[in-house]
Design an enzyme around this catalytic site. Structure first.
Site, PDB file in Angstrom:
ATOM      1  N   LYS A   1       0.595  -6.890   8.386  1.00 22.41           N
ATOM      2  CA  LYS A   1      -0.170  -8.115   8.077  1.00 22.41           C
ATOM      3  C   LYS A   1       0.154  -8.484   6.634  1.00 22.41           C
ATOM      4  CE  LYS A   1      -3.672  -9.745   6.505  1.00 22.41           C
ATOM      5  NZ  LYS A   1      -3.650 -10.757   5.390  1.00 22.41           N
TER       6      LYS A   1
ATOM      7  N   GLU B   1     -10.245  -5.205 -13.762  1.00 26.33           N
ATOM      8  CA  GLU B   1      -8.837  -5.561 -13.557  1.00 26.33           C
ATOM      9  C   GLU B   1      -8.746  -7.091 -13.626  1.00 26.33           C
ATOM     10  OE1 GLU B   1      -7.264  -4.776  -9.578  1.00 26.33           O
ATOM     11  OE2 GLU B   1      -5.441  -4.054 -10.533  1.00 26.33           O
TER      12      GLU B   1
ATOM     13  N   CYS C   1      -0.682  -4.037 -10.174  1.00 20.32           N
ATOM     14  CA  CYS C   1      -1.786  -3.085 -10.025  1.00 20.32           C
ATOM     15  C   CYS C   1      -1.772  -2.070 -11.166  1.00 20.32           C
ATOM     16  CB  CYS C   1      -1.702  -2.395  -8.681  1.00 20.32           C
ATOM     17  SG  CYS C   1      -0.070  -1.791  -8.328  1.00 20.32           S
TER      18      CYS C   1
ATOM     19  N   GLU D   1      -3.488   1.941  -1.785  1.00 17.46           N
ATOM     20  CA  GLU D   1      -2.948   1.744  -3.136  1.00 17.46           C
ATOM     21  C   GLU D   1      -3.716   0.564  -3.707  1.00 17.46           C
ATOM     22  OE1 GLU D   1      -1.403   0.327  -6.044  1.00 17.46           O
ATOM     23  OE2 GLU D   1       0.412  -0.180  -4.908  1.00 17.46           O
TER      24      GLU D   1
END
Ligand code: NAD
Length: 500
Positions: free
Chosen positions: A192, A399, A302, A268
């Site tokens: 996906k 973040e 990330c 992750e």
């Protein structure tokens, strides 16, 4: 406050056509069961690039059925490992041959600089598949010594149907990190893609079939998280789930996996990685690397080095030089030569980043450069540097996922270790020092999955990548990633005459 920009006039016409917009199920491009489509947008303007088939639960069911059949009936898991390896090698050759199309699609859909896509990411994409092709015929179990008259061995078998959900920041590389090890180990897949960047994966999947991948082994569903993604995570016939994205969504998919068939999950997730500049560091190199660690890919990494800790003795010099470097960063149309920074992926991320900049100012950090939108259309943001950042500010905790560097001051090693580890994340860390003992101390003390010493963002197919704490679990790339897609079967055979 910000000096360098390439004037934004009419966006440059991307040198590629969009030919694949449907779902890929059982080796064929098909419409979604509902007939629905969604627009994928050009981050330079917000204009529609193409309308893409929107997969939802019914399409996931069709794709999982195709993957199941391909796994249960073969030929993929039953082919020799060498034949599987050759498919992956042919695919890598086709990637190289079609670098121009893949890089152009990646830049158009994502906004990343074209040179980055063409010279770093697409070559890395084929490199990863060659790496995994190399593993395909080197996977084997053990012969085990047991107490008793038995011959004991382990078989390393593919796990079955893998569900994989990927984000928008590195669409092709995330495809490779997931699909490479799963195919090398003989699994079938339902992938996906992220709703922001569906195009390059469809093109790549088409090439993979051209390379000889049997139908049904890789199915690609474009669509949204709460519909298609959730259906995949909770599907009873998916044997393993691999996810990359935000920590919040990582929790959701883990729960969906647990509530359905307890499929194992690798995650992750996000990060707030420290980048530590010690007093003995080569400052010019540290400034440049810290800049790269944060601003690479519009700050949408990330593992971005998003908490730059600088020793008090070199702090002022570091701030001056970091500010000068950010002011020189070339922002503009990502198809334009020489541009280092394109737009953010979409309006939502643009607004999120702008809100963090506002929050930084309100909480008392100092803006050294940037802080505003760049241009008046699309999702461009000026490279922004904050000094005087304190640990309790949101810009030091969350973040941001944008071109916003937060620089903090520290006094000694034990203090910076504590502060670096005082986060729920643990994806990566950067250390700049010329002292071996300092490097070794920090390497062991920092709770993160990757430590880069006097470098940052060094990615290689063989180097494992993954997080401590809420940055996820499991490792991708390298030999470690193979285990995510393997079952271990113990085979115990009674020996008729053990003494012989
Ligand atoms: P996200 O986690 O929502 O999306 C990642 C993937 O998960 C996409 O394919 C999405 O469709 C899917 N998804 C979303 N909701 C889902 C659900 N309920 N069930 C199953 N799948 C679902 O990330 P985002 O909204 O695109 O970005 C939000 C933040 O995530 C960013 O600001 C950034 O902080 C972080 N992020 C991290 C990474 C990374 O590489 N770790 C990548 C992208 C975004």
């Amino acid at each position: 406050r910000y000096s360098t920009a390439v004037a934004l006039e009419e966006p440059i016409k991307p040198p590629v056509e969009v030919n694949y917009t449907k779902l890929l199920i059982n080796g064929e491009f098909v419409n979604s069961a509902s007939g629905k489509t969604f627009p994928t947008l050009d981050p330079r303007t917000g204009d529609v690039i193409a309308h893409v088939a929107e997969g939802d639960a019914e399409d996931i069911n069709r794709a999982v059925a195709a993957a199941r059949k391909a796994f249960d009936e073969g030929p993929w898991p039953k082919m020799t490992a060498y034949e599987r390896s050759r498919v992956l090698l042919r695919f890598a050759d086709l990637i190289d041959k079609h670098t121009d199309e893949l890089a152009a699609l990646e830049t158009w859909d994502n906004g990343k600089p074209h040179a980055q896509a063409a010279n770093i990411e697409v070559p890395m994409f084929s490199r990863l598949f060659r790496y995994y092709a190399g593993w395909a015929d080197k996977i084997h179990g053990l012969t085990v010594q047991a107490d008793g008259p038995y011959h004991v061995q382990t078989l390393h078998e593919p796990i079955g149907v893998a569900g994989q959900i990927i984000p928008w920041n590195f669409p092709l590389l995330m495809f490779a990190w997931k699909v490479g090890p799963a195919l090398a180990t003989g699994n079938s897949i339902v992938l996906k893609t992220a709703e922001q960047t569906p195009l390059s994966a469809l093109y790549a999947a088409k090439l993979l079939h051209e390379a000889g991948l049997p139908e049904g082994v890789l199915n690609v569903i474009s669509g949204f998280g709460p519909t298609a993604g959730a259906a995949l995570a909770s599907h009873m016939d998916v044997d393993k789930l691999a996810f990359t994205g935000s920590t919040a969504t990582g929790k959701i998919v883990t729960e969906l996996a647990g509530r359905s068939n307890l499929k194992p999950v690798t995650l992750e997730l996000g990060g707030k990685s420290p980048f530590i500049v010690c007093e003995d560091a080569n400052i010019d190199k540290a400034v440049e690397t810290a800049h790269f660690a944060l601003f690479f890919n519009q700050g949408q990494c990330c593992c971005a080095g998003s908490r730059t800790f600088v020793h008090e003795k070199v702090y002022d010099e570091f701030i001056e030089k970091s500010k000068a470097r950010a002011m020189k960063r070339v922002v503009g149309d990502p198809f334009q030569k020489g541009v280092e920074q394109g737009p953010q992926i979409d309006l939502e991320q643009f607004e999120k980043v702008m809100n963090y900049i506002k929050s930084g100012v309100e909480s008392g950090a100092t803006i050294e450069t940037g802080g505003a939108r760049f241009g008046d259309k699309g999702y461009y943001i000026q490279p922004t540097v904050f000094s005087n950042v304190q640990d309790n500010m949101l810009i030091a905790k969350d973040e941001i996922f944008g071109p916003v560097q937060s620089i903090l001051k520290f006094k000694d090693l034990s203090e910076v270790i504590k502060r670096s580890n005082a986060t729920n994340y643990g994806l990566a860390a950067g250390v700049f020092t010329q002292n071996l003992d300092t490097a070794n101390t920090l390497t062991r003390a920092l709770r993160a999955g990757t430590i880069w010493i006097n470098c940052f963002d060094v990615f290689d197919a063989a180097i494992p990548f993954g997080g401590y704490k809420m940055s996820g679990h499991g490792r991708e790339k390298g030999v470690y990633s193979l285990n995510n897609y393997l079952q271990v079967k113990a085979v115990v055979t009674s020996l008729k005459n053990p003494a012989w």
